[in-house]
Design a protein around this motif. Structure first.
Motif, PDB file in Angstrom:
ATOM      1  N   CYS A   1      30.206 120.052 100.969  1.00  0.00           N
ATOM      2  CA  CYS A   1      30.613 120.337  99.621  1.00  0.00           C
ATOM      3  C   CYS A   1      29.699 120.405  98.553  1.00  0.00           C
ATOM      4  O   CYS A   1      29.250 121.476  97.967  1.00  0.00           O
ATOM      5  CB  CYS A   1      31.928 119.415  99.232  1.00  0.00           C
ATOM      6  SG  CYS A   1      31.289 117.643  99.426  1.00  0.00           S
TER       7      CYS A   1
ATOM      8  N   CYS B   1      33.462 115.574  99.449  1.00  0.00           N
ATOM      9  CA  CYS B   1      34.422 116.457  99.209  1.00  0.00           C
ATOM     10  C   CYS B   1      35.706 115.770  98.531  1.00  0.00           C
ATOM     11  O   CYS B   1      35.721 114.510  98.393  1.00  0.00           O
ATOM     12  CB  CYS B   1      34.875 116.603 100.967  1.00  0.00           C
ATOM     13  SG  CYS B   1      33.577 117.321 101.884  1.00  0.00           S
TER      14      CYS B   1
ATOM     15  N   ASP C   1      39.871 116.340 101.868  1.00  0.00           N
ATOM     16  CA  ASP C   1      39.045 117.392 102.381  1.00  0.00           C
ATOM     17  C   ASP C   1      37.828 117.146 103.301  1.00  0.00           C
ATOM     18  O   ASP C   1      37.120 117.972 103.709  1.00  0.00           O
ATOM     19  CB  ASP C   1      38.706 118.332 101.471  1.00  0.00           C
ATOM     20  CG  ASP C   1      39.730 119.286 100.920  1.00  0.00           C
ATOM     21  OD1 ASP C   1      40.721 119.153 101.488  1.00  0.00           O
ATOM     22  OD2 ASP C   1      39.534 120.051  99.922  1.00  0.00           O
TER      23      ASP C   1
ATOM     24  N   SER D   1      34.429 120.558  95.544  1.00  0.00           N
ATOM     25  CA  SER D   1      34.630 121.427  96.819  1.00  0.00           C
ATOM     26  C   SER D   1      33.176 122.302  96.710  1.00  0.00           C
ATOM     27  O   SER D   1      32.635 122.351  95.716  1.00  0.00           O
ATOM     28  CB  SER D   1      35.714 122.402  96.375  1.00  0.00           C
ATOM     29  OG  SER D   1      35.456 123.472  95.638  1.00  0.00           O
TER      30      SER D   1
END
Ligand code: FES
Length: 147
Positions: A16, A67, A71, A108
């Motif tokens: 990320c 992240c 995620d 992200s």
């Protein structure tokens, strides 16, 4: 301190924040060169000792960028990293340091702008706080030794 340029270490998850940094670069979104990125496979691999070592080696500020919640590619590495950051923040406070020298951030891979903004804002915050107590101690000791 005049002209203080902080040294900042950012432990960035490969999936990320590291990719977001890449995206910032490819979109030509600039961020301060003060931020030195250390790529990690997951923020869950960043232990308290790594954060403390970064300070010992001269960082004025450290952040762990992982992240978004839910995620993490390794299930809950980012959650564990968040706990460790909070733990080390407590240690910093007990040492008389500002806990804001350390932070946990999530994003992200597509958030290149967020990566750059985070790097700018964190750099500004550390500029306001000044050099880390270790650096201040070393400077004072050096000046005393020089007479
Ligand atoms: Fe990104 Fe775990 S894989 S924080």
């Amino acid at each position: 301190m005049e002209n203080f340029e902080p040294e900042i270490v950012a432990f960035c998850c490969h999936y990320c924040a590291y990719t977001a940094a890449d995206m910032a670069g490819s979109k030509r979104i600039s961020y301060p060169p003060n931020v030195k990125i250390i790529r990690v496979p997951c923020t869950g691999k960043v232990d308290a000792i790594h954060m403390m070592k970064a300070f010992e080696k001269g960082a004025d500020g450290v952040y762990v960028a992982g992240c978004l919640e839910g995620d993490c590619h390794f299930k809950n590495g980012n959650t564990r990293a968040g706990y460790r950051v909070a733990y080390v923040q407590k240690i910093l406070e007990e040492l008389g340091w500002e806990k804001d020298r350390l932070a946990m951030i999530t994003m992200s891979a597509g958030m290149g702008e967020r990566f750059a903004r985070t790097a700018r804002e964190f750099t500004e915050k550390i500029k306001e706080l000044g050099p880390s107590p270790i650096k201040q101690f070393n400077t004072d000791t050096h000046q005393q030794a020089a007479g």
